[in-house]
Scaffold this motif. Sequence first.
Motif, PDB file in Angstrom:
ATOM      1  N   PHE A 123      10.164  46.377  22.407  1.00  0.00           N
ATOM      2  CA  PHE A 123       9.673  46.398  23.767  1.00  0.00           C
ATOM      3  C   PHE A 123      10.692  45.771  24.713  1.00  0.00           C
ATOM      4  O   PHE A 123      11.004  46.331  25.768  1.00  0.00           O
ATOM      5  CB  PHE A 123       8.337  45.646  23.849  1.00  0.00           C
ATOM      6  N   GLN A 124      11.198  44.607  24.324  1.00  0.00           N
ATOM      7  CA  GLN A 124      12.217  43.961  25.150  1.00  0.00           C
ATOM      8  C   GLN A 124      13.464  44.826  25.254  1.00  0.00           C
ATOM      9  O   GLN A 124      14.102  44.885  26.308  1.00  0.00           O
ATOM     10  CB  GLN A 124      12.569  42.586  24.572  1.00  0.00           C
ATOM     11  N   MET A 125      13.812  45.501  24.166  1.00  0.00           N
ATOM     12  CA  MET A 125      14.990  46.361  24.195  1.00  0.00           C
ATOM     13  C   MET A 125      14.811  47.502  25.198  1.00  0.00           C
ATOM     14  O   MET A 125      15.723  47.802  25.989  1.00  0.00           O
ATOM     15  CB  MET A 125      15.260  46.932  22.801  1.00  0.00           C
ATOM     16  N   ALA A 126      13.639  48.135  25.201  1.00  0.00           N
ATOM     17  CA  ALA A 126      13.390  49.219  26.150  1.00  0.00           C
ATOM     18  C   ALA A 126      13.411  48.708  27.582  1.00  0.00           C
ATOM     19  O   ALA A 126      13.948  49.353  28.485  1.00  0.00           O
ATOM     20  CB  ALA A 126      12.050  49.883  25.839  1.00  0.00           C
TER      21      ALA A 126
ATOM     22  N   ARG B 157      23.012  43.948  21.484  1.00  0.00           N
ATOM     23  CA  ARG B 157      23.790  44.162  22.704  1.00  0.00           C
ATOM     24  C   ARG B 157      22.977  43.815  23.954  1.00  0.00           C
ATOM     25  O   ARG B 157      23.530  43.349  24.963  1.00  0.00           O
ATOM     26  CB  ARG B 157      24.257  45.611  22.802  1.00  0.00           C
ATOM     27  N   LEU B 158      21.675  44.068  23.885  1.00  0.00           N
ATOM     28  CA  LEU B 158      20.820  43.836  25.040  1.00  0.00           C
ATOM     29  C   LEU B 158      20.164  42.461  25.020  1.00  0.00           C
ATOM     30  O   LEU B 158      19.465  42.092  25.972  1.00  0.00           O
ATOM     31  CB  LEU B 158      19.731  44.918  25.108  1.00  0.00           C
ATOM     32  N   GLY B 159      20.366  41.704  23.938  1.00  0.00           N
ATOM     33  CA  GLY B 159      19.756  40.387  23.846  1.00  0.00           C
ATOM     34  C   GLY B 159      18.250  40.447  23.726  1.00  0.00           C
ATOM     35  O   GLY B 159      17.540  39.591  24.270  1.00  0.00           O
ATOM     36  N   ALA B 160      17.750  41.468  23.041  1.00  0.00           N
ATOM     37  CA  ALA B 160      16.306  41.662  22.907  1.00  0.00           C
ATOM     38  C   ALA B 160      15.834  41.213  21.539  1.00  0.00           C
ATOM     39  O   ALA B 160      16.537  41.390  20.522  1.00  0.00           O
ATOM     40  CB  ALA B 160      15.957  43.135  23.119  1.00  0.00           C
ATOM     41  N   ALA B 161      14.618  40.638  21.512  1.00  0.00           N
ATOM     42  CA  ALA B 161      14.067  40.173  20.247  1.00  0.00           C
ATOM     43  C   ALA B 161      13.198  41.223  19.571  1.00  0.00           C
ATOM     44  O   ALA B 161      12.916  41.110  18.373  1.00  0.00           O
ATOM     45  CB  ALA B 161      13.244  38.897  20.472  1.00  0.00           C
TER      46      ALA B 161
END
Length: 327
Positions: A315-318, A308-312
Amino acid sequence: MTNAKLGEALRLLGVGEAACRVYLALLDAAPAPLGAVGRAAGLGGAELAAAYGELVDAGLASAAAKDGEVVAPVPPAAGLEILARHRAAELEESRIAVGGAFESFRRHRLAAYNDHLVEVVTGDAIGPRMRQAWASAREQIRQFDSPPYVPIAGATEDALATLARGVTQRVVYSQASLEHPAKLSTVIEPCIEAGEQARVLPSVPVKLLIIDEAYALVSLSIQEADVVNTVLVVQPCGLLSALVALFEQSWRTALPFHGRTARPAGLPPADRRLLRLLAGGASDEVIARELGVSRRTLFRRLQVLMARLGAANRFQMALQAQRSGWL
Protein backbone atom coordinates in the motif's frame (compact mmCIF):
# COMPACT_ATOMS: atom_id res chain seq x y z
CA MET A 1 -66.69 54.46 -23.16
CA THR A 2 -67.24 54.52 -26.91
CA ASN A 3 -69.92 52.39 -28.49
CA ALA A 4 -67.24 50.28 -30.22
CA LYS A 5 -65.48 49.48 -26.94
CA LEU A 6 -68.74 48.80 -25.17
CA GLY A 7 -69.84 46.48 -27.93
CA GLU A 8 -66.52 44.61 -27.75
CA ALA A 9 -66.87 44.29 -23.97
CA LEU A 10 -70.35 42.81 -24.37
CA ARG A 11 -69.13 40.39 -27.01
CA LEU A 12 -66.35 39.24 -24.68
CA LEU A 13 -69.05 38.42 -22.14
CA GLY A 14 -70.83 36.29 -24.70
CA VAL A 15 -73.50 38.72 -25.94
CA GLY A 16 -74.25 38.30 -29.64
CA GLU A 17 -73.61 41.04 -32.18
CA ALA A 18 -77.32 41.76 -32.80
CA ALA A 19 -78.05 41.89 -29.07
CA CYS A 20 -75.11 44.30 -28.63
CA ARG A 21 -76.62 46.64 -31.23
CA VAL A 22 -80.00 46.55 -29.50
CA TYR A 23 -78.39 47.23 -26.10
CA LEU A 24 -76.50 50.24 -27.48
CA ALA A 25 -79.74 51.54 -28.99
CA LEU A 26 -81.48 51.08 -25.65
CA LEU A 27 -78.80 53.16 -23.94
CA ASP A 28 -79.34 55.95 -26.49
CA ALA A 29 -83.14 55.92 -26.89
CA ALA A 30 -84.82 54.10 -24.01
CA PRO A 31 -87.32 54.07 -22.61
CA ALA A 32 -88.89 53.63 -26.00
CA PRO A 33 -91.07 51.18 -27.90
CA LEU A 34 -89.24 48.08 -28.97
CA GLY A 35 -89.92 48.86 -32.62
CA ALA A 36 -88.21 52.25 -32.31
CA VAL A 37 -85.24 50.65 -30.62
CA GLY A 38 -85.10 48.09 -33.41
CA ARG A 39 -85.11 50.77 -36.08
CA ALA A 40 -82.24 52.54 -34.30
CA ALA A 41 -80.33 49.27 -34.25
CA GLY A 42 -81.19 48.42 -37.85
CA LEU A 43 -83.15 45.33 -36.86
CA GLY A 44 -86.73 44.20 -37.08
CA GLY A 45 -89.08 41.27 -36.97
CA ALA A 46 -87.82 37.93 -35.72
CA GLU A 47 -84.21 39.13 -35.66
CA LEU A 48 -85.12 42.00 -33.32
CA ALA A 49 -87.24 39.72 -31.12
CA ALA A 50 -84.38 37.23 -30.79
CA ALA A 51 -81.80 39.93 -29.95
CA TYR A 52 -84.10 41.58 -27.38
CA GLY A 53 -84.92 38.17 -25.89
CA GLU A 54 -81.18 37.51 -25.47
CA LEU A 55 -80.81 40.77 -23.52
CA VAL A 56 -83.76 39.89 -21.30
CA ASP A 57 -82.30 36.44 -20.60
CA ALA A 58 -78.97 38.06 -19.75
CA GLY A 59 -80.64 40.47 -17.33
CA LEU A 60 -79.72 43.56 -19.35
CA ALA A 61 -83.20 44.73 -20.52
CA SER A 62 -86.83 44.55 -19.54
CA ALA A 63 -90.22 46.12 -20.22
CA ALA A 64 -90.58 49.69 -18.91
CA ALA A 65 -94.41 49.66 -19.02
CA LYS A 66 -97.14 47.18 -18.24
CA ASP A 67 -98.08 46.75 -21.86
CA GLY A 68 -94.56 45.50 -22.64
CA GLU A 69 -94.21 47.73 -25.69
CA VAL A 70 -91.86 50.21 -24.04
CA VAL A 71 -88.50 48.74 -23.10
CA ALA A 72 -85.41 49.99 -21.30
CA PRO A 73 -82.04 48.78 -20.06
CA VAL A 74 -81.81 47.64 -16.45
CA PRO A 75 -78.96 48.08 -13.95
CA PRO A 76 -76.33 45.67 -15.28
CA ALA A 77 -74.74 44.42 -12.07
CA ALA A 78 -76.73 41.23 -11.68
CA GLY A 79 -76.87 40.56 -15.41
CA LEU A 80 -73.13 41.05 -15.91
CA GLU A 81 -72.39 38.72 -13.00
CA ILE A 82 -74.50 36.01 -14.64
CA LEU A 83 -72.82 36.61 -18.00
CA ALA A 84 -69.36 36.52 -16.41
CA ARG A 85 -70.11 33.21 -14.72
CA HIS A 86 -71.47 31.73 -17.93
CA ARG A 87 -68.41 32.97 -19.80
CA ALA A 88 -66.06 31.56 -17.16
CA ALA A 89 -67.84 28.20 -17.36
CA GLU A 90 -67.53 28.20 -21.14
CA LEU A 91 -63.85 29.10 -20.95
CA GLU A 92 -63.25 26.31 -18.44
CA GLU A 93 -65.03 23.84 -20.69
CA SER A 94 -62.91 25.05 -23.60
CA ARG A 95 -59.74 24.74 -21.53
CA ILE A 96 -60.63 21.19 -20.56
CA ALA A 97 -61.51 20.30 -24.15
CA VAL A 98 -58.29 21.75 -25.59
CA GLY A 99 -56.19 20.29 -22.79
CA GLY A 100 -57.77 16.88 -23.25
CA ALA A 101 -57.19 17.00 -26.98
CA PHE A 102 -53.52 17.84 -26.46
CA GLU A 103 -53.09 15.09 -23.86
CA SER A 104 -54.56 12.63 -26.32
CA PHE A 105 -52.16 13.89 -28.97
CA ARG A 106 -49.22 13.68 -26.56
CA ARG A 107 -50.05 10.12 -25.52
CA HIS A 108 -50.33 8.93 -29.09
CA ARG A 109 -47.20 10.79 -30.19
CA LEU A 110 -45.19 9.64 -27.15
CA ALA A 111 -46.33 6.07 -27.67
CA ALA A 112 -45.06 6.25 -31.22
CA TYR A 113 -41.86 8.03 -30.15
CA ASN A 114 -41.14 5.51 -27.40
CA ASP A 115 -40.79 2.86 -30.05
CA HIS A 116 -37.54 4.57 -31.01
CA LEU A 117 -36.18 5.49 -27.57
CA VAL A 118 -34.61 2.07 -27.09
CA GLU A 119 -33.39 -0.09 -29.94
CA VAL A 120 -32.48 -3.75 -29.45
CA VAL A 121 -29.45 -5.03 -31.36
CA THR A 122 -28.64 -8.73 -31.29
CA GLY A 123 -26.25 -11.30 -32.68
CA ASP A 124 -24.01 -10.44 -35.61
CA ALA A 125 -25.39 -6.89 -35.79
CA ILE A 126 -23.67 -5.95 -32.52
CA GLY A 127 -20.15 -5.64 -33.96
CA PRO A 128 -21.01 -3.24 -36.81
CA ARG A 129 -23.18 -1.15 -34.49
CA MET A 130 -20.36 -0.83 -31.95
CA ARG A 131 -17.88 0.23 -34.64
CA GLN A 132 -20.40 2.73 -35.97
CA ALA A 133 -20.70 4.17 -32.46
CA TRP A 134 -16.95 4.72 -32.15
CA ALA A 135 -16.82 6.36 -35.57
CA SER A 136 -19.73 8.70 -34.80
CA ALA A 137 -18.19 10.20 -31.64
CA ARG A 138 -17.37 13.90 -31.94
CA GLU A 139 -16.49 15.12 -28.45
CA GLN A 140 -16.22 12.34 -25.88
CA ILE A 141 -16.74 8.68 -25.18
CA ARG A 142 -17.53 7.33 -21.71
CA GLN A 143 -17.31 3.60 -21.12
CA PHE A 144 -17.68 0.91 -18.49
CA ASP A 145 -15.49 -2.02 -19.54
CA SER A 146 -15.86 -5.53 -18.20
CA PRO A 147 -15.95 -9.13 -19.48
CA PRO A 148 -17.50 -10.99 -21.20
CA TYR A 149 -16.42 -9.46 -24.49
CA VAL A 150 -17.94 -9.55 -27.95
CA PRO A 151 -15.18 -10.38 -30.46
CA ILE A 152 -15.16 -7.32 -32.75
CA ALA A 153 -12.49 -7.19 -35.41
CA GLY A 154 -10.74 -3.82 -35.47
CA ALA A 155 -12.20 -2.61 -32.16
CA THR A 156 -8.84 -1.49 -30.75
CA GLU A 157 -7.98 0.25 -34.02
CA ASP A 158 -11.32 2.08 -33.87
CA ALA A 159 -10.57 3.29 -30.34
CA LEU A 160 -7.10 4.48 -31.33
CA ALA A 161 -8.46 6.24 -34.41
CA THR A 162 -11.06 8.00 -32.25
CA LEU A 163 -8.36 9.20 -29.87
CA ALA A 164 -6.30 10.38 -32.82
CA ARG A 165 -9.25 12.53 -33.94
CA GLY A 166 -9.09 14.36 -30.60
CA VAL A 167 -12.13 12.71 -29.02
CA THR A 168 -11.86 12.51 -25.23
CA GLN A 169 -12.07 8.93 -24.07
CA ARG A 170 -12.74 8.05 -20.42
CA VAL A 171 -12.97 4.39 -19.46
CA VAL A 172 -13.67 2.77 -16.12
CA TYR A 173 -12.28 -0.76 -16.21
CA SER A 174 -13.31 -3.50 -13.85
CA GLN A 175 -10.60 -5.51 -12.15
CA ALA A 176 -11.72 -8.46 -14.28
CA SER A 177 -10.77 -6.44 -17.37
CA LEU A 178 -7.17 -6.22 -16.20
CA GLU A 179 -7.11 -9.93 -15.46
CA HIS A 180 -8.61 -10.95 -18.79
CA PRO A 181 -5.96 -12.70 -20.89
CA ALA A 182 -4.00 -10.27 -23.11
CA LYS A 183 -6.52 -7.48 -22.55
CA LEU A 184 -4.02 -5.27 -20.77
CA SER A 185 -1.18 -5.50 -23.28
CA THR A 186 -3.20 -5.52 -26.50
CA VAL A 187 -6.04 -3.14 -25.70
CA ILE A 188 -5.78 -1.16 -22.47
CA GLU A 189 -2.16 -0.07 -22.53
CA PRO A 190 -2.11 0.97 -26.22
CA CYS A 191 -5.18 3.14 -25.63
CA ILE A 192 -3.66 4.68 -22.51
CA GLU A 193 -0.47 5.47 -24.38
CA ALA A 194 -2.62 7.13 -27.07
CA GLY A 195 -4.28 9.43 -24.50
CA GLU A 196 -7.15 7.47 -23.02
CA GLN A 197 -8.08 8.40 -19.45
CA ALA A 198 -8.46 5.16 -17.54
CA ARG A 199 -9.63 4.32 -14.04
CA VAL A 200 -10.33 1.08 -12.23
CA LEU A 201 -13.07 -0.25 -9.95
CA PRO A 202 -13.37 -3.71 -8.44
CA SER A 203 -16.46 -4.09 -10.64
CA VAL A 204 -18.67 -1.94 -12.86
CA PRO A 205 -22.46 -1.94 -12.65
CA VAL A 206 -23.07 -2.52 -16.36
CA LYS A 207 -21.22 -2.73 -19.66
CA LEU A 208 -21.81 0.71 -21.11
CA LEU A 209 -20.70 2.96 -23.97
CA ILE A 210 -21.93 6.58 -24.06
CA ILE A 211 -21.33 8.51 -27.27
CA ASP A 212 -21.22 12.29 -26.65
CA GLU A 213 -24.67 13.25 -25.29
CA ALA A 214 -26.33 11.54 -28.24
CA TYR A 215 -26.97 7.94 -27.20
CA ALA A 216 -25.68 5.00 -25.19
CA LEU A 217 -25.10 1.32 -25.83
CA VAL A 218 -25.88 -0.98 -22.92
CA SER A 219 -24.84 -4.61 -23.08
CA LEU A 220 -27.21 -7.14 -21.57
CA SER A 221 -24.31 -9.47 -20.85
CA ILE A 222 -24.34 -12.07 -18.11
CA GLN A 223 -20.80 -13.01 -17.14
CA GLU A 224 -21.74 -16.19 -15.30
CA ALA A 225 -23.51 -17.52 -18.39
CA ASP A 226 -21.09 -15.90 -20.85
CA VAL A 227 -24.04 -14.29 -22.64
CA VAL A 228 -23.19 -11.29 -24.83
CA ASN A 229 -25.77 -11.44 -27.56
CA THR A 230 -27.92 -8.35 -26.90
CA VAL A 231 -27.20 -4.62 -26.79
CA LEU A 232 -29.66 -1.82 -26.11
CA VAL A 233 -29.21 1.49 -27.95
CA VAL A 234 -30.70 4.21 -25.72
CA GLN A 235 -31.64 7.53 -27.34
CA PRO A 236 -31.92 10.85 -25.41
CA CYS A 237 -34.42 10.39 -22.58
CA GLY A 238 -34.48 10.07 -18.81
CA LEU A 239 -32.76 6.70 -19.02
CA LEU A 240 -29.82 8.16 -20.93
CA SER A 241 -29.49 10.93 -18.34
CA ALA A 242 -29.44 8.31 -15.59
CA LEU A 243 -26.72 6.33 -17.37
CA VAL A 244 -24.58 9.47 -17.75
CA ALA A 245 -25.02 10.26 -14.04
CA LEU A 246 -24.10 6.67 -13.13
CA PHE A 247 -20.90 6.89 -15.13
CA GLU A 248 -19.87 10.24 -13.66
CA GLN A 249 -20.46 9.03 -10.13
CA SER A 250 -18.42 5.87 -10.75
CA TRP A 251 -15.66 7.90 -12.43
CA ARG A 252 -15.28 10.06 -9.31
CA THR A 253 -14.83 7.05 -7.06
CA ALA A 254 -12.61 4.97 -9.37
CA LEU A 255 -8.83 4.82 -8.96
CA PRO A 256 -6.65 6.35 -11.69
CA PHE A 257 -4.93 3.63 -13.65
CA HIS A 258 -2.70 5.44 -16.10
CA GLY A 259 -1.56 8.28 -13.84
CA ARG A 260 0.85 10.83 -15.21
CA THR A 261 2.15 10.53 -18.71
CA ALA A 262 5.71 11.55 -17.80
CA ARG A 263 8.12 8.63 -17.71
CA PRO A 264 10.37 8.79 -14.62
CA ALA A 265 14.02 8.34 -15.45
CA GLY A 266 15.50 4.98 -14.63
CA LEU A 267 12.17 3.16 -14.26
CA PRO A 268 12.00 0.17 -16.61
CA PRO A 269 8.77 -0.24 -18.57
CA ALA A 270 8.20 -3.63 -16.95
CA ASP A 271 8.30 -2.08 -13.48
CA ARG A 272 5.90 0.64 -14.57
CA ARG A 273 3.51 -2.04 -15.83
CA LEU A 274 3.92 -3.85 -12.54
CA LEU A 275 2.95 -0.75 -10.59
CA ARG A 276 -0.04 -0.12 -12.85
CA LEU A 277 -1.32 -3.63 -12.36
CA LEU A 278 -0.74 -3.46 -8.64
CA ALA A 279 -2.61 -0.16 -8.37
CA GLY A 280 -5.41 -1.64 -10.44
CA GLY A 281 -5.91 -4.43 -7.95
CA ALA A 282 -4.63 -7.29 -10.11
CA SER A 283 -3.61 -10.44 -8.28
CA ASP A 284 0.00 -11.64 -8.09
CA GLU A 285 -0.82 -14.46 -10.50
CA VAL A 286 -2.20 -12.04 -13.10
CA ILE A 287 0.72 -9.62 -12.70
CA ALA A 288 3.26 -12.44 -13.11
CA ARG A 289 1.42 -13.71 -16.17
CA GLU A 290 1.22 -10.27 -17.79
CA LEU A 291 4.91 -9.61 -17.13
CA GLY A 292 5.91 -13.09 -18.24
CA VAL A 293 7.84 -13.83 -15.04
CA SER A 294 7.58 -16.32 -12.21
CA ARG A 295 6.02 -15.37 -8.92
CA ARG A 296 9.43 -15.58 -7.27
CA THR A 297 10.81 -13.01 -9.74
CA LEU A 298 7.74 -10.86 -9.18
CA PHE A 299 8.30 -10.84 -5.41
CA ARG A 300 11.94 -9.92 -5.92
CA ARG A 301 10.98 -6.97 -8.13
CA LEU A 302 8.43 -5.85 -5.58
CA GLN A 303 11.06 -5.88 -2.87
CA VAL A 304 13.41 -3.77 -5.01
CA LEU A 305 10.68 -1.25 -5.77
CA MET A 306 9.63 -1.04 -2.13
CA ALA A 307 13.23 -0.37 -1.17
CA ARG A 308 13.62 2.36 -3.80
CA LEU A 309 10.45 4.06 -2.58
CA GLY A 310 11.14 3.54 1.12
CA ALA A 311 7.87 1.65 1.56
CA ALA A 312 7.20 -0.96 4.21
CA ASN A 313 4.28 -2.62 2.37
CA ARG A 314 2.50 -2.67 -0.95
CA PHE A 315 0.00 0.00 0.00
CA GLN A 316 2.77 2.41 0.92
CA MET A 317 4.60 1.48 -2.27
CA ALA A 318 1.57 2.33 -4.43
CA LEU A 319 1.06 5.59 -2.54
CA GLN A 320 4.71 6.61 -2.89
CA ALA A 321 4.73 5.60 -6.55
CA GLN A 322 1.76 7.87 -7.18
CA ARG A 323 3.44 10.77 -5.37
CA SER A 324 6.66 10.21 -7.29
CA GLY A 325 4.93 10.26 -10.64
CA TRP A 326 5.57 6.59 -11.31
CA LEU A 327 1.85 5.88 -11.81
